[in-house]
Design an enzyme around this catalytic site. Structure first.
Site, PDB file in Angstrom:
ATOM      1  N   ASP A  14      48.597  37.984  43.971  1.00 28.84           N
ATOM      2  CA  ASP A  14      47.872  36.990  43.344  1.00 28.84           C
ATOM      3  C   ASP A  14      48.534  35.626  43.470  1.00 28.84           C
ATOM      4  OD1 ASP A  14      46.625  39.065  41.992  1.00 28.84           O
ATOM      5  OD2 ASP A  14      48.452  39.321  40.908  1.00 28.84           O
ATOM      6  N   GLU A 173      37.827  37.567  37.011  1.00 28.77           N
ATOM      7  CA  GLU A 173      39.134  37.203  36.811  1.00 28.77           C
ATOM      8  C   GLU A 173      39.806  36.124  37.646  1.00 28.77           C
ATOM      9  OE1 GLU A 173      40.981  41.028  37.378  1.00 28.77           O
ATOM     10  OE2 GLU A 173      41.053  41.128  39.552  1.00 28.77           O
TER      11      GLU A 173
HETATM   12  C1  6LW Z   1      45.696  40.435  38.310  1.00 31.22           C
HETATM   13  C2  6LW Z   1      44.239  40.308  38.656  1.00 31.22           C
HETATM   14  C3  6LW Z   1      44.277  40.779  40.017  1.00 31.22           C
HETATM   15  O1  6LW Z   1      46.381  39.710  37.087  1.00 31.22           O
HETATM   16  O2  6LW Z   1      44.976  42.007  39.775  1.00 31.22           O
HETATM   17  O3  6LW Z   1      43.740  41.019  42.244  1.00 31.22           O
HETATM   18  C4  6LW Z   1      45.610  41.746  38.609  1.00 31.22           C
HETATM   19  N1  6LW Z   1      43.671  40.491  40.839  1.00 31.22           N
HETATM   20  O4  6LW Z   1      43.687  38.838  38.809  1.00 31.22           O
HETATM   21  C5  6LW Z   1      47.154  42.149  38.665  1.00 31.22           C
HETATM   22  O5  6LW Z   1      47.937  41.759  39.872  1.00 31.22           O
END
Ligand code: 6LW
Length: 503
Positions: A14, A173
């Site tokens: 991340d 996300e």
């Molecule tokens: C993170 C989310 C993700 O918060 O995995 O790959 C989660 N993306 O954005 C945990 O790393």
């Protein structure tokens, strides 16, 4: 010039990046590990040096009960008017918060908590306003939430509202907002952090939207590169260099073999160039994919990519490369540049509710060799190839039923625990040297006792991979001690640690 991905190998998921003058700063998520949020510095985007961690005090980083899918999730780092901000979520204890500092090489503030749903918080500063974004959901489904906050107190000044609903992929996300030219670009990820991961973007004329999806989405994904070793590319952040070029730092992972879809080294940091078209939309990498070897004419040939491949106690440091599980009981560690001495407690490696005596360094490549000498001790102590509390392979000394000490190779795979082989330590053996050789598909164990090498066999890497463990972290190579009686004053002394990795 040519550079290799990942630019930061090993479990550093991340990534988020910002630039202050001619220096770039990058942070990563850290889950149950202490200290939290590794912080890197770079002058050229290719060579990154860890300058510490952002969260270095228990008051900033309560990790009680945090496991490998808990604790600290994706952070965002931003630089605004001489102040650095790092915002993240402690999903186990407290939710969203940010810390700030005016001295990137110094301490960061106490946490300022922000009340908003979701994970993956992000900040955007403009015209005296601070916009706070996160993933979330409302009655219509998943969305990117946005509100304005007071950057001093963290108080929400506006109601959180959905500003974008993505392109339909699962797990929308990691929102990040940028003002580039005449548009505000909202970049996010979809597809989940596994093999379907992708980066998507939208743009609008105001920081609040409305946002229109890029017709060329996804702007980056390796999901269609079957058999390619670099997979899971997504969760990115943009940064511009001093020449006005844009780059994306994003996560990806290396599966161990074209037809063996699993990985052990965690989600890693990759770099791809970002290219804007005449229509003001952008794409990233090579036709929207990230490659293990990238060619670019944006970085001078004189920049040479370097990777540290040799780690000893003398050139690593506790709290830097070496990290702890949850909030460590510091009185059980005496860590110097030539000896790590550990005092075991009754908290086992499998504990989710306490911090075992355990200190680990990341496995950054599948090929490595590790050796460390352990003095005879009456508690259990050794080396653990540790993915989670319930997925690890240990090579340890262990008091046995007959009052002696045994050398044991143990596999813990969920509820399955298997100890074999077991070698009784001769009375004259003052110490053992433990060896682990990493290969893509297996870990090979051996030990030297009184000048004789003992082959202790191999265990498959597959069974402790992220795909088997279902976690967000990567393998740690750890030294640990455990004393179920908690009754003796013994210390386990580790010396002559040498870890060599082969990129
Ligand atoms: C993170 C989310 C993700 O918060 O995995 O790959 C989660 N993306 O954005 C945990 O790393």
């Amino acid at each position: 010039m040519q550079y290799r991905n990942p630019v930061i190998p090993g479990f550093y998921p991340d990534p988020s990046v910002c630039r202050a003058g001619d220096t770039y700063y990058l942070v990563c998520s850290s889950f149950q590990y202490y200290p939290g949020v590794p912080l890197f510095e770079s002058r050229d985007l290719i060579n990154w040096k860890q300058i510490g961690h952002v969260l270095t005090r228990p008051s900033q980083l309560p990790l009680q009960n945090a496991d490998s899918v808990g604790g600290i999730y994706a952070p965002t780092i931003r630089y605004s008017d001489g102040t650095f901000y790092m915002v993240t979520t402690n999903v186990t204890n407290g939710g969203h918060f940010f810390v700030r500092t005016n001295d990137i090489h110094g301490e960061w503030s106490e946490p300022v908590w922000v009340s908003q749903a979701g994970i993956d918080p992000s900040l955007f500063f403009e015209d005296g306003k601070a916009y706070f974004m996160s993933n979330g959901s409302d009655a219509q489904g998943s969305c990117i939430l946005q509100c304005e906050i007071d950057p001093e107190t963290g108080r929400c000044l506006t109601e959180a509202r959905a500003v974008w609903r993505g392109t339909g992929g699962r797990f929308l996300e990691s929102p990040h907002l940028y003002h580039i030219g005449e548009y505000y670009y909202l970049m996010a990820s979809e597809g989940g952090t596994e093999y379907g991961h992708m980066v998507v973007c939208a743009r609008g004329k105001s920081p609040n939207g409305p946002f229109e999806a890029c017709p060329g989405n996804p702007v980056l994904t390796n999901r269609n590169l079957g058999g390619y070793l670099l997979q899971g590319c997504g969760h990115g952040d943009l940064v511009d260099d001093k020449n006005g070029n844009w780059w994306m730092l994003h996560l990806g992972f290396r599966q161990i073999h074209p037809w063996m879809m699993f990985h052990t080294t965690g989600r890693e940091v990759c770099l791809v160039p970002v290219t804007f078209g005449a229509d003001g939309w952008f794409t990233a990498g090579e036709n929207g994919t990230a490659r293990l070897v990238m060619q670019t004419d944006r970085i001078p040939e004189s920049v040479v990519q370097k990777q540290k491949t040799r780690f000893t106690f003398a050139d690593t440091a506790p709290g830097q490369e070496w990290v702890f599980l949850q909030n460590p009981h510091t009185e059980h560690y005496r860590l110097t540049s030539d000896c790590f001495a550990l005092h075991g407690t009754d908290i086992p490696l499998s504990s989710q509710s306490g911090s075992p005596t355990w200190v680990g360094i990341r496995q950054t490549e599948t090929a490595f060799s590790l050796s460390v000498t352990l003095r005879r001790t009456v508690q259990e102590a050794g080396v653990s190839v540790y993915m989670t509390g319930s997925q690890h392979y240990d090579l340890c000394l262990h008091p046995d039923a007959s009052g002696g000490i045994s050398l044991v190779r143990r596999a813990q795979l969920g509820a399955l625990v298997h100890e074999e082989p077991v070698i009784s330590l001769p009375a004259e053996a003052e110490q053992v040297t433990l060896h682990i050789t990493g290969k893509p598909a297996e870990y090979c164990f051996s030990a030297e006792i009184c000048g004789v090498m003992h082959d202790l066999g191999a265990l498959e890497s597959k069974y402790i991979s992220t795909e088997a463990a279902g976690n967000f972290t990567g393998v740690m190579l750890a030294l640990y001690a455990y004393d179920p009686d908690g009754s003796n004053e013994a210390w386990a002394e580790f010396t002559d640690f040498l870890l060599e990795v082969q990129p």
